[in-house]
Structures are given as C-alpha cells and as structure tokens.
Design an enzyme around this catalytic site. Structure first.
Site, PDB file in Angstrom:
ATOM      1  N   HIS A   1     -10.395  11.063   1.819  1.00 35.91           N
ATOM      2  CA  HIS A   1     -10.186  10.506   3.166  1.00 35.91           C
ATOM      3  C   HIS A   1     -11.137  11.178   4.163  1.00 35.91           C
ATOM      4  O   HIS A   1     -11.710  10.520   5.039  1.00 35.91           O
ATOM      5  CB  HIS A   1      -8.752  10.767   3.646  1.00 35.91           C
ATOM      6  CG  HIS A   1      -7.684  10.061   2.866  1.00 35.91           C
ATOM      7  ND1 HIS A   1      -6.723  10.738   2.151  1.00 35.91           N
ATOM      8  CD2 HIS A   1      -7.404   8.738   2.706  1.00 35.91           C
ATOM      9  CE1 HIS A   1      -5.886   9.865   1.589  1.00 35.91           C
ATOM     10  NE2 HIS A   1      -6.289   8.648   1.900  1.00 35.91           N
TER      11      HIS A   1
ATOM     12  N   GLN B   1       2.716  -4.013   1.990  1.00 34.04           N
ATOM     13  CA  GLN B   1       1.832  -4.026   0.825  1.00 34.04           C
ATOM     14  C   GLN B   1       2.486  -3.426  -0.415  1.00 34.04           C
ATOM     15  O   GLN B   1       1.850  -3.308  -1.462  1.00 34.04           O
ATOM     16  CB  GLN B   1       0.505  -3.335   1.140  1.00 34.04           C
ATOM     17  CG  GLN B   1       0.576  -1.837   1.310  1.00 34.04           C
ATOM     18  CD  GLN B   1      -0.693  -1.285   1.925  1.00 34.04           C
ATOM     19  OE1 GLN B   1      -1.018  -1.582   3.071  1.00 34.04           O
ATOM     20  NE2 GLN B   1      -1.433  -0.501   1.170  1.00 34.04           N
TER      21      GLN B   1
HETATM   22  P1  AMP Z   1      -5.038   5.293   1.186  1.00 36.17           P
HETATM   23  O1  AMP Z   1      -4.536   6.367   2.091  1.00 36.17           O
HETATM   24  O2  AMP Z   1      -4.826   5.587  -0.267  1.00 36.17           O
HETATM   25  O3  AMP Z   1      -4.603   3.919   1.596  1.00 36.17           O
HETATM   26  O4  AMP Z   1      -6.616   5.290   1.354  1.00 36.17           O
HETATM   27  C1  AMP Z   1      -7.221   5.167   2.603  1.00 36.17           C
HETATM   28  C2  AMP Z   1      -8.702   4.988   2.422  1.00 36.17           C
HETATM   29  O5  AMP Z   1      -9.246   6.090   1.717  1.00 36.17           O
HETATM   30  C3  AMP Z   1      -9.043   3.729   1.600  1.00 36.17           C
HETATM   31  O6  AMP Z   1     -10.190   3.097   2.163  1.00 36.17           O
HETATM   32  C4  AMP Z   1      -9.335   4.309   0.238  1.00 36.17           C
HETATM   33  O7  AMP Z   1     -10.209   3.505  -0.536  1.00 36.17           O
HETATM   34  C5  AMP Z   1      -9.992   5.623   0.615  1.00 36.17           C
HETATM   35  N1  AMP Z   1      -9.909   6.581  -0.496  1.00 36.17           N
HETATM   36  C6  AMP Z   1      -8.829   6.837  -1.270  1.00 36.17           C
HETATM   37  N2  AMP Z   1      -9.146   7.726  -2.238  1.00 36.17           N
HETATM   38  C7  AMP Z   1     -10.455   8.022  -2.079  1.00 36.17           C
HETATM   39  C8  AMP Z   1     -11.374   8.864  -2.781  1.00 36.17           C
HETATM   40  N3  AMP Z   1     -10.999   9.587  -3.838  1.00 36.17           N
HETATM   41  N4  AMP Z   1     -12.648   8.932  -2.331  1.00 36.17           N
HETATM   42  C9  AMP Z   1     -13.039   8.200  -1.243  1.00 36.17           C
HETATM   43  N5  AMP Z   1     -12.226   7.390  -0.552  1.00 36.17           N
HETATM   44  C10 AMP Z   1     -10.954   7.295  -0.958  1.00 36.17           C
END
Ligand code: AMP
Length: 296
Positions: A37, A64
C-alpha cells in the site's frame, strides 16, 4: 495529516484544493496497511508533486464481500494505519463508516442482490472484464468494487488514482469504468510488492499460521514455474492446468481455486500460453483465499 470521516467534508476539501489548482493523488485501500500500500502512496506522490495532495482512503466496503466471506473478521488496526500514513507523508486519510457510505444501512442478505438498503439503490456494473476469474468465483464482488470506487472518486475528485497490479482484474475493471463513464482521472497501475520469499504482500496474509505461511509461497512458485515453462516455446493452457494440479499436491494446505491464462488487454482466456500471456490464480490456504498474477 488530516483525518476525515464525513463524505461531505472530504468533498469540500477536494473542491477547495481544486479551486487552488492543487493536484490530487488518491490511493483507495481497505486498511491494515503494508509496504505494498505504501508503495502506491509513493507513486501517488510522484504523480502529484511536492505541491500536490495525497489522499488515502481506508474503508472495508461491505458490498464487495459475499455473505459467506470474511467481512466481519477482515483485519483492522486504524491507529497503526494512521501512523504508517503519517510516516509515508499522506496528506489526508479518508475513513468513512458504513452509515456514511450506505445511508439507511448496508446491503445484506443472499449475495446482497435482492436486499437493497433503504437510502441506497444505485450500483455501477462493468459487464465484460468482470465476468471471469474473480468475477466468476465471487459473483457480486466487482459490482461492489466499481460502485464504491465510483463513490470514492466523486468524493475525493482525484487527478490520478493508483491501484496495485496485485489485483490485476480489479485494475482492468476500474480502468474500463473510468473510460466508459468519462471520469477525468488518470489510473496508474503499480507493481506488486512481495515478501522476501516471493509471497505477494496482502492484508489477508495475517490469517495464515506458520505452516500455512510457509506453504503460501506456492502461488509465487507456480507463477515462476509456468514462466520458465513457456520461456522458449508455447504450451497449451490445458496442459499447464493439469501440471499445476499436480504441482499443488506439494502443499497439502493449499487448494487451487482457479488458474487462468489470458490476454492482458481483453482478459479473454487463451488456449496456447506463450511469453507475454498473463497468468492469474486464486488459492485457498487453509480457509484464507489468496490471489496472485504475473505476465509470463
Ligand atoms: P486492499 O487494501 O487489499 O483493497 O488494496 C488496496 C490497494 O493496494 C489495491 O489497489 C491493491 O491492488 C493494492 N495492493 C495490495 N497488495 C499489494 C501489493 N503487495 N503490492 C502493491 N499493491 C498492492
């Protein structure tokens, strides 16, 4: 750093920035932040400049999640998240609650489909890129994602929004929504950050016990193995899928949910896999569902 929970206040703040000609970068998240993140925050900063503002939202969006999924136990630690945001130089954290995002109560009931909350009855639905893979495994998932991201875009009014390649299909669906509905927002896709052994960083990794954590790296190893297999010659998708079933027997805690080989632009499955084909997979490790993907 400002912390805003009211949608109205968020909208006012971004309107005021826009009047001053300030560029706004946006990173939507569900919190329980990790280095992946924070890499999106750095990318948003790069895209908005020193004078720009970076907004990160933390919202575990109920629409979702299917009723059988992990909404209630999704990991949350707001104080830790806020500290990480301060250190990363986020300007504003937007943390709305369900009552603000879905007035009248959040959707509940079987697959949320027929139980509309009073006070909220409009959804954004992408109909093509959201059908296979995650869309097939989680039929109401992308409808929730596109709806909440459209809402967040209208509240934060960003110039640029950064998403992770980790959720490849999600990024493609959002890009399509932005193009189809004329959101004046540039969508940037940032690379996946991984743990030292290759496991993609994810808030859900917290669910894994030591044994499961050790076996979870099989997602990454599967991507690497297929990468190596198609480096010099193309291989049929059916053959690779059969080989992967066998491959996963090495990790008894891991159960392959799906693996797909597809064109990275159209997300259409291919029958012959070659260098440049995209591979994505979803795997249950114990009860935890993990996803990963890579270009081959
Ligand atoms: P989430 O909190 O899981 O909904 O993710 C929020 C954002 O962070 C989304 O755009 C994800 O694709 C991105 N994200 C999650 N894991 C990773 C990672 N390991 N590396 C880069 N971006 C990530």
């Amino acid at each position: 750093m400002h912390i805003i929970s009211s949608p109205g206040a968020m909208q006012k703040r971004s309107q005021s920035w826009r009047r001053q000609g300030i560029r706004i970068g946006f990173v939507p998240t569900m919190g329980y932040l990790h280095a992946g993140h924070l890499s999106l925050v750095r990318e948003a900063r790069r895209r908005t400049g020193k004078k720009g503002k970076v907004v990160l939202s933390i919202y575990v969006n109920p629409t979702q999640f299917a009723p059988t999924e992990d909404l209630a136990k999704y990991p949350r630690d707001l104080n830790r998240d806020l500290q990480l945001c301060r250190e990363a130089g986020v300007d504003t954290v937007f943390t709305p609650g369900d009552a603000e995002m879905y007035p009248g109560g959040r959707p509940q009931g079987p697959a949320h489909k027929d139980a509309r909350p009073t006070g909220f009855s409009t959804y954004v639905v992408e109909e093509k890129l959201s059908q296979n893979m995650e869309g097939a495994a989680r039929p109401t998932h992308f409808r929730g994602v596109t709806t909440v991201v459209a809402k967040l875009f209208n509240l934060v009014r960003p110039d640029v929004a950064v998403f992770g390649q980790k959720d490849f299909q999600q990024a493609a669906v959002i890009k399509r929504m932005v193009a189809d509905l004329n959101f004046p927002i540039k969508i940037v896709i940032a690379p996946t950050l991984r743990e030292r052994d290759g496991l993609a960083m994810s808030s859900r990794n917290k669910y894994l016990d030591a044994e499961q954590r050790a076996q979870a790296v099989i997602l990454f190893h599967a991507l690497q193995a297929v990468c190596a297999a198609v480096k010099k010659k193309s291989v049929s998708a059916a053959r690779l899928k059969a080989d992967l079933k066998e491959f996963f027997t090495a990790a008894p805690q891991a159960r392959l949910d799906y693996v797909e080989f597809f064109d990275p632009g159209t997300l259409e499955p291919v029958t012959q896999v070659r260098s440049g084909t995209q591979m994505a997979l979803a795997v249950f490790v114990g009860k935890t569902r993990l996803i990963d993907n890579a270009p081959l």
